[in-house]
Motif scaffolding. Structure first.
Motif, mmCIF file in Angstrom:
data_model
loop_
_atom_site.group_PDB
_atom_site.id
_atom_site.type_symbol
_atom_site.label_atom_id
_atom_site.label_comp_id
_atom_site.label_asym_id
_atom_site.label_seq_id
_atom_site.Cartn_x
_atom_site.Cartn_y
_atom_site.Cartn_z
ATOM 1 N N ALA A 84 0.826 -1.209 0.000
ATOM 2 C CA ALA A 84 0.000 0.000 0.000
ATOM 3 C C ALA A 84 0.860 1.259 0.000
ATOM 4 O O ALA A 84 0.610 2.195 -0.773
ATOM 5 C CB ALA A 84 -0.939 -0.001 1.206
ATOM 6 N N THR A 85 1.878 1.283 0.855
ATOM 7 C CA THR A 85 2.736 2.470 0.907
ATOM 8 C C THR A 85 3.574 2.606 -0.368
ATOM 9 O O THR A 85 3.806 3.729 -0.835
ATOM 10 C CB THR A 85 3.639 2.476 2.155
ATOM 11 N N ALA A 120 4.650 5.697 -5.152
ATOM 12 C CA ALA A 120 5.161 5.486 -6.510
ATOM 13 C C ALA A 120 5.051 6.720 -7.389
ATOM 14 O O ALA A 120 5.782 6.844 -8.372
ATOM 15 C CB ALA A 120 4.446 4.312 -7.166
ATOM 16 N N GLY A 121 4.154 7.619 -7.052
ATOM 17 C CA GLY A 121 4.001 8.814 -7.869
ATOM 18 C C GLY A 121 3.156 8.584 -9.104
ATOM 19 O O GLY A 121 2.964 9.495 -9.906
ATOM 20 N N THR A 122 2.658 7.379 -9.267
ATOM 21 C CA THR A 122 1.778 7.123 -10.408
ATOM 22 C C THR A 122 0.421 7.726 -10.110
ATOM 23 O O THR A 122 0.039 7.934 -8.958
ATOM 24 C CB THR A 122 1.627 5.615 -10.669
ATOM 25 N N GLU A 153 -9.116 4.966 -5.452
ATOM 26 C CA GLU A 153 -7.997 4.054 -5.197
ATOM 27 C C GLU A 153 -7.063 4.633 -4.142
ATOM 28 O O GLU A 153 -6.617 3.935 -3.235
ATOM 29 C CB GLU A 153 -7.234 3.792 -6.493
ATOM 30 N N ARG A 154 -6.770 5.931 -4.255
ATOM 31 C CA ARG A 154 -5.907 6.599 -3.277
ATOM 32 C C ARG A 154 -6.535 6.540 -1.886
ATOM 33 O O ARG A 154 -5.853 6.225 -0.906
ATOM 34 C CB ARG A 154 -5.667 8.045 -3.701
ATOM 35 N N GLU A 155 -7.816 6.794 -1.787
ATOM 36 C CA GLU A 155 -8.495 6.757 -0.489
ATOM 37 C C GLU A 155 -8.501 5.350 0.087
ATOM 38 O O GLU A 155 -8.323 5.157 1.294
ATOM 39 C CB GLU A 155 -9.920 7.306 -0.591
ATOM 40 N N ARG A 184 -6.210 1.669 4.165
ATOM 41 C CA ARG A 184 -5.415 0.497 4.577
ATOM 42 C C ARG A 184 -4.307 0.926 5.525
ATOM 43 O O ARG A 184 -4.085 0.300 6.564
ATOM 44 C CB ARG A 184 -4.817 -0.207 3.361
ATOM 45 N N VAL A 185 -3.612 2.009 5.178
ATOM 46 C CA VAL A 185 -2.531 2.501 6.036
ATOM 47 C C VAL A 185 -3.101 2.953 7.378
ATOM 48 O O VAL A 185 -2.526 2.660 8.436
ATOM 49 C CB VAL A 185 -1.739 3.626 5.341
#
Length: 137
Positions: free
Chosen positions: A74-75, A80-82, A88-90, A95-96
């Motif tokens: 996840a991290t 990754a900067g993609t 998806e980001r949320e 998860r984090v």
């Protein structure tokens, strides 16, 4: 060596992990050396050391290898900067957050255990002081 890569012995010293443990984490896919020397020696970067430190910090909190792998994945995706879409980001951030919450809960449990252990040691110390013969002058 150019100073950007470290051999496994230096990584072991920096992380306070054994060579065997680092190799185990490689076998399980948690940390993969960034390169190999011409002689086939594992070569690690600062990023590899940082990953090992995440694993090292998670281990005493009772996280499983699968959980460690999940958090690192996840991290990695977040870092990754993609381009990630907002959902998806949320989801990755959630998860984090769940691991952060679990870590916080485990730290509190460990603090309570430590307090009980310190109380026990103090109780034994006080008992010994009561039962010890008085020092002779």
């Amino acid at each position: 060596m150019d100073g950007k890569h470290m051999q496994i012995g230096e990584v072991a010293a920096r992380t306070e992990l054994s060579l065997r443990t680092i190799r185990h984490y490689e076998e399980t896919g948690l940390v993969v050396p960034s390169a190999r020397s011409q002689g086939g020696f594992r070569l690690y970067t600062e990023a590899d050391v940082a990953r090992l430190m995440v694993v090292r910090r998670m281990k005493p909190l009772g996280f499983t290898l699968d959980q460690m792998r999940d958090l690192l994945e996840a991290t990695d995706r977040l870092d990754a900067g993609t381009d990630l879409d907002a959902d998806e980001r949320e989801a990755l951030l959630e998860r984090v957050r769940s691991y952060q919450q679990a870590a916080t809960e485990q730290v509190e449990k460990l603090r309570a255990q430590l307090a009980r252990a310190e109380d026990f040691a103090a109780t034994l110390g006080a008992r010994l002081e009561q039962k010890a013969p008085a020092a002779r002058a």
